[in-house]
Design a protein around this motif. Structure first.
Motif, PDB file in Angstrom:
ATOM      1  N   ARG A  83      48.413  31.328  29.852  1.00 60.50           N
ATOM      2  CA  ARG A  83      47.623  31.701  31.021  1.00 60.50           C
ATOM      3  C   ARG A  83      47.519  30.549  32.005  1.00 60.50           C
ATOM      4  N   LYS A  84      47.220  29.354  31.479  1.00 57.82           N
ATOM      5  CA  LYS A  84      47.068  28.184  32.345  1.00 57.82           C
ATOM      6  C   LYS A  84      48.386  27.815  33.010  1.00 57.82           C
ATOM      7  N   SER A  87      49.241  30.321  35.795  1.00 59.38           N
ATOM      8  CA  SER A  87      48.296  30.204  36.905  1.00 59.38           C
ATOM      9  C   SER A  87      48.636  29.006  37.778  1.00 59.38           C
ATOM     10  N   GLY A  90      50.633  30.177  40.477  1.00 55.91           N
ATOM     11  CA  GLY A  90      50.028  31.223  41.297  1.00 55.91           C
ATOM     12  C   GLY A  90      50.163  32.618  40.717  1.00 55.91           C
ATOM     13  N   HIS A  91      50.577  32.714  39.458  1.00 55.62           N
ATOM     14  CA  HIS A  91      50.679  34.015  38.789  1.00 55.62           C
ATOM     15  C   HIS A  91      49.438  34.230  37.918  1.00 55.62           C
ATOM     16  N   VAL A  92      49.199  35.480  37.533  1.00 59.24           N
ATOM     17  CA  VAL A  92      48.039  35.806  36.707  1.00 59.24           C
ATOM     18  C   VAL A  92      48.499  36.536  35.450  1.00 59.24           C
ATOM     19  N   LEU A  93      48.063  36.045  34.296  1.00 58.35           N
ATOM     20  CA  LEU A  93      48.301  36.769  33.047  1.00 58.35           C
ATOM     21  C   LEU A  93      47.253  37.869  32.958  1.00 58.35           C
ATOM     22  N   VAL A  94      47.658  39.095  33.226  1.00 56.29           N
ATOM     23  CA  VAL A  94      46.727  40.224  33.266  1.00 56.29           C
ATOM     24  C   VAL A  94      46.318  40.634  31.858  1.00 56.29           C
ATOM     25  N   PHE A 104      51.992  40.426  33.765  1.00 57.45           N
ATOM     26  CA  PHE A 104      51.691  39.376  34.724  1.00 57.45           C
ATOM     27  C   PHE A 104      51.593  39.953  36.130  1.00 57.45           C
ATOM     28  N   ASP A 105      50.641  39.463  36.882  1.00 57.12           N
ATOM     29  CA  ASP A 105      50.554  39.749  38.311  1.00 57.12           C
ATOM     30  C   ASP A 105      51.190  38.551  39.009  1.00 57.12           C
ATOM     31  N   ASN A 107      52.818  35.991  41.786  1.00 65.66           N
ATOM     32  CA  ASN A 107      52.469  35.443  43.088  1.00 65.66           C
ATOM     33  C   ASN A 107      53.284  36.140  44.178  1.00 65.66           C
TER      34      ASN A 107
END
Length: 200
Positions: A83-84, A87, A90-94, A104-105, A107
């Protein structure tokens, strides 16, 4: 932009696509495997553990793998590292399934190929491809038995294939239906024929 990574396939796919689960090849249990300069692993996943230990990049991975058991806490630490890492780009582990499979969401400012490469690199550096793989394999199939007969039985039980569907049919590929619900059931049979994940 959303990236979905399937349960039994490690790696990235294009945005909005779930990576398909591929047929699971049987793997005969190994009893004892020693890593040169490292630990000796025993049990049905000894060879896998040794391979993952040899491929590991970090101390955290090696410490998690060394005793031959990936605990829930070690898995959670791996997911947090993943996750870190994403991030930072600029991506998000949904979401991350207990037995693997991540969403992943991505960037939106990043090109898809570059974003996929960044997620892939994070999967490697976090231990998702080593610690995460062993955790999901053991959870799904603790004795490392040949799951293909179980998968075929599940497909037949849910009337997703005909009565004469065989191992050779399975090895040519999973059935595909226009009905999304039936395809979900196909993947469940393939990914969790022992109902181990559902029971957790």
């Amino acid at each position: 932009m959303l990236l979905l990574v399937g349960v039994t396939v490690t790696g990235c796919t294009t945005s909005g696509v779930t990576s398909g689960s591929k047929p699971s090849a049987p793997s005969p249990p190994s009893q004892i495997t020693t890593v040169p300069g490292g630990p000796t692993f025993t049990g049905p996943y000894a060879a896998v553990l040794a391979d993952m230990y040899a491929k590991s990049r970090t101390t955290a991975e090696r410490e998690a793998l060394a005793d031959g058991t990936i605990t829930d806490a070690e898995q959670a630490e791996m997911v947090e590292r993943l996750r870190k890492c994403v991030s930072g780009f600029g991506h998000v582990l949904v979401s991350y399934g207990k037995a693997g499979g991540s969403t992943f969401d991505l960037n939106p400012a990043q090109e898809t190929d570059a974003a996929n490469n960044e997620v892939s690199e994070c999967e490697k550096s976090s231990g998702e491809n080593t610690v995460g793989l062993v955790y999901s394999l053991v959870l799904r199939n603790p004795e490392n038995i040949d799951l293909i007969p179980k998968i075929i039985a599940c497909l037949k039980e849910h009337h997703l294939v005909g009565p004469h569907y065989s191992r050779s049919d399975y090895e040519r590929g999973l059935p595909d239906f226009p009905d999304e619900n039936r395809n979900i059931r196909v993947l469940r049979c393939n990914d969790d024929p022992l109902n181990r994940i559902a029971d957790e």
